[in-house]
Design an enzyme around this catalytic site. Structure first.
Site, PDB file in Angstrom:
ATOM      1  N   PRO A   9      19.167  85.096  54.835  1.00  0.00           N
ATOM      2  CA  PRO A   9      20.149  85.529  55.829  1.00  0.00           C
ATOM      3  C   PRO A   9      19.585  86.409  56.936  1.00  0.00           C
ATOM      4  O   PRO A   9      18.771  87.312  56.692  1.00  0.00           O
ATOM      5  CB  PRO A   9      21.176  86.310  55.000  1.00  0.00           C
ATOM      6  CG  PRO A   9      20.550  86.555  53.684  1.00  0.00           C
ATOM      7  CD  PRO A   9      19.544  85.471  53.473  1.00  0.00           C
ATOM      8  N   ASN A  10      20.029  86.107  58.143  1.00  0.00           N
ATOM      9  CA  ASN A  10      19.746  86.878  59.362  1.00  0.00           C
ATOM     10  C   ASN A  10      18.345  86.693  59.924  1.00  0.00           C
ATOM     11  O   ASN A  10      18.043  87.224  60.994  1.00  0.00           O
ATOM     12  CB  ASN A  10      20.035  88.385  59.155  1.00  0.00           C
ATOM     13  CG  ASN A  10      21.481  88.630  58.813  1.00  0.00           C
ATOM     14  OD1 ASN A  10      22.369  88.179  59.534  1.00  0.00           O
ATOM     15  ND2 ASN A  10      21.736  89.302  57.711  1.00  0.00           N
ATOM     16  N   ARG A  17      17.491  92.228  67.613  1.00  0.00           N
ATOM     17  CA  ARG A  17      17.634  93.679  67.449  1.00  0.00           C
ATOM     18  C   ARG A  17      16.535  94.179  66.521  1.00  0.00           C
ATOM     19  O   ARG A  17      15.793  93.402  65.933  1.00  0.00           O
ATOM     20  CB  ARG A  17      19.014  94.021  66.872  1.00  0.00           C
ATOM     21  CG  ARG A  17      20.133  93.769  67.874  1.00  0.00           C
ATOM     22  CD  ARG A  17      21.441  94.348  67.385  1.00  0.00           C
ATOM     23  NE  ARG A  17      21.325  95.782  67.170  1.00  0.00           N
ATOM     24  CZ  ARG A  17      21.934  96.422  66.164  1.00  0.00           C
ATOM     25  NH1 ARG A  17      22.656  95.761  65.292  1.00  0.00           N
ATOM     26  NH2 ARG A  17      21.799  97.723  66.028  1.00  0.00           N
ATOM     27  N   TYR A  22      11.082  94.587  62.912  1.00  0.00           N
ATOM     28  CA  TYR A  22      10.751  93.168  62.755  1.00  0.00           C
ATOM     29  C   TYR A  22       9.935  92.590  63.912  1.00  0.00           C
ATOM     30  O   TYR A  22       9.600  91.404  63.891  1.00  0.00           O
ATOM     31  CB  TYR A  22      12.036  92.347  62.573  1.00  0.00           C
ATOM     32  CG  TYR A  22      12.839  92.786  61.367  1.00  0.00           C
ATOM     33  CD1 TYR A  22      12.325  92.629  60.084  1.00  0.00           C
ATOM     34  CD2 TYR A  22      14.092  93.368  61.503  1.00  0.00           C
ATOM     35  CE1 TYR A  22      13.035  93.046  58.979  1.00  0.00           C
ATOM     36  CE2 TYR A  22      14.825  93.782  60.398  1.00  0.00           C
ATOM     37  CZ  TYR A  22      14.290  93.619  59.144  1.00  0.00           C
ATOM     38  OH  TYR A  22      14.989  94.036  58.040  1.00  0.00           O
ATOM     39  N   ASN A  73      11.102  83.782  52.150  1.00  0.00           N
ATOM     40  CA  ASN A  73      11.556  85.115  52.509  1.00  0.00           C
ATOM     41  C   ASN A  73      13.059  85.121  52.251  1.00  0.00           C
ATOM     42  O   ASN A  73      13.838  84.686  53.095  1.00  0.00           O
ATOM     43  CB  ASN A  73      11.255  85.435  53.974  1.00  0.00           C
ATOM     44  CG  ASN A  73      11.683  86.849  54.339  1.00  0.00           C
ATOM     45  OD1 ASN A  73      12.374  87.519  53.562  1.00  0.00           O
ATOM     46  ND2 ASN A  73      11.281  87.305  55.511  1.00  0.00           N
ATOM     47  N   ALA A  76      17.750  89.647  52.622  1.00  0.00           N
ATOM     48  CA  ALA A  76      18.521  90.615  51.823  1.00  0.00           C
ATOM     49  C   ALA A  76      18.717  90.146  50.381  1.00  0.00           C
ATOM     50  O   ALA A  76      18.845  90.974  49.462  1.00  0.00           O
ATOM     51  CB  ALA A  76      19.870  90.864  52.482  1.00  0.00           C
ATOM     52  N   ASP A  86      16.076  82.653  39.333  1.00  0.00           N
ATOM     53  CA  ASP A  86      16.193  81.620  38.297  1.00  0.00           C
ATOM     54  C   ASP A  86      15.869  80.233  38.849  1.00  0.00           C
ATOM     55  O   ASP A  86      15.253  79.416  38.160  1.00  0.00           O
ATOM     56  CB  ASP A  86      17.600  81.624  37.697  1.00  0.00           C
ATOM     57  CG  ASP A  86      17.834  82.820  36.782  1.00  0.00           C
ATOM     58  OD1 ASP A  86      16.850  83.478  36.396  1.00  0.00           O
ATOM     59  OD2 ASP A  86      19.000  83.099  36.464  1.00  0.00           O
ATOM     60  N   GLU A  97       6.074  84.865  48.155  1.00  0.00           N
ATOM     61  CA  GLU A  97       7.135  85.668  48.777  1.00  0.00           C
ATOM     62  C   GLU A  97       6.572  86.342  50.035  1.00  0.00           C
ATOM     63  O   GLU A  97       5.474  86.901  49.996  1.00  0.00           O
ATOM     64  CB  GLU A  97       7.579  86.735  47.767  1.00  0.00           C
ATOM     65  CG  GLU A  97       8.598  87.730  48.273  1.00  0.00           C
ATOM     66  CD  GLU A  97       8.855  88.849  47.254  1.00  0.00           C
ATOM     67  OE1 GLU A  97       7.978  89.110  46.397  1.00  0.00           O
ATOM     68  OE2 GLU A  97       9.925  89.462  47.338  1.00  0.00           O
ATOM     69  N   HIS A  99       7.557  89.029  53.315  1.00  0.00           N
ATOM     70  CA  HIS A  99       8.457  89.939  54.026  1.00  0.00           C
ATOM     71  C   HIS A  99       7.784  90.361  55.319  1.00  0.00           C
ATOM     72  O   HIS A  99       6.620  90.786  55.308  1.00  0.00           O
ATOM     73  CB  HIS A  99       8.812  91.154  53.172  1.00  0.00           C
ATOM     74  CG  HIS A  99       9.603  90.769  51.982  1.00  0.00           C
ATOM     75  ND1 HIS A  99      10.895  90.332  52.085  1.00  0.00           N
ATOM     76  CD2 HIS A  99       9.261  90.672  50.682  1.00  0.00           C
ATOM     77  CE1 HIS A  99      11.330  90.001  50.889  1.00  0.00           C
ATOM     78  NE2 HIS A  99      10.356  90.187  50.020  1.00  0.00           N
ATOM     79  N   ARG A 106      10.428 101.483  53.218  1.00  0.00           N
ATOM     80  CA  ARG A 106      11.743 101.567  53.845  1.00  0.00           C
ATOM     81  C   ARG A 106      12.726 102.187  52.828  1.00  0.00           C
ATOM     82  O   ARG A 106      12.316 103.028  52.045  1.00  0.00           O
ATOM     83  CB  ARG A 106      12.180 100.169  54.318  1.00  0.00           C
ATOM     84  CG  ARG A 106      11.242  99.590  55.386  1.00  0.00           C
ATOM     85  CD  ARG A 106      11.694  98.225  55.866  1.00  0.00           C
ATOM     86  NE  ARG A 106      13.002  98.273  56.490  1.00  0.00           N
ATOM     87  CZ  ARG A 106      13.705  97.199  56.837  1.00  0.00           C
ATOM     88  NH1 ARG A 106      13.207  95.986  56.637  1.00  0.00           N
ATOM     89  NH2 ARG A 106      14.896  97.320  57.400  1.00  0.00           N
TER      90      ARG A 106
END
Ligand code: CA2
Length: 143
Positions: A9-10, A17, A22, A73, A76, A86, A97, A99, A106
């Protein structure tokens, strides 16, 4: 080799922003980086982004028998989703993974990663280049 890149998400809002966290690159820049990297590495790549946890689980399940590696990624959902953990365990496809930000420096809640428990490697805080590094790792280890 076939690699599936999944963004949660996002991530499609990148560059709009919070450039201090980011960066200024956009989601379009990320897609271009993934495509260029795949071409240079001689691998096939599919990119998938969703704001919905179940859709991400569905995509991981559909990858079974079709993809040799996953770059994920979960955004959230990293910090909340046992369902994505799972699903990654269920398909058993090597997953890295990623990020964009350094989640360890953070808020406390960002230090927890459920999905990471099913991943062979985690890359954090390397910006968009982290996706390329993840693809390189999969090619080197499983290609
Ligand atoms: O650092 C990362 O890659 C994250 O997975 C990004 C997620 C965040 O929830 C994770 O803790 C770390 C956020 C995705 C993008 O969120 C935006 C927020 C503001 C503007 C644009 C995107």
């Amino acid at each position: 080799m076939k690699i599936l890149v999944i963004n949660g998400p996002n991530i499609n809002m990148l560059g709009i922003r919070e450039p201090g966290i980011y960066g200024t690159n956009t989601y379009g820049d990320l897609l271009a980086l993934i495509q260029t990297s795949a071409k240079e590495m001689g691998v096939q790549v599919k990119h998938f982004q969703s704001n919905h946890e179940g859709a991400i689980v569905d995509e991981i399940q559909a990858a079974y028998g079709k993809f040799d590696g996953i770059v994920i990624n979960p955004a959230a959902y990293t910090h909340t989703s046992v369902a994505i953990l799972d699903a990654l365990k269920a398909v058993g496809i090597p997953a890295v993974e990623v990020h964009i930000s350094d989640v360890d420096n953070r808020e406390e809640f960002r230090k927890i990663s459920y999905a990471g428990l099913a991943c062979v490697k985690t890359i954090k805080g390397h910006g968009l280049q982290g996706y390329r590094e993840a693809m390189e790792y999969l090619v080197a280890q499983y290609g």
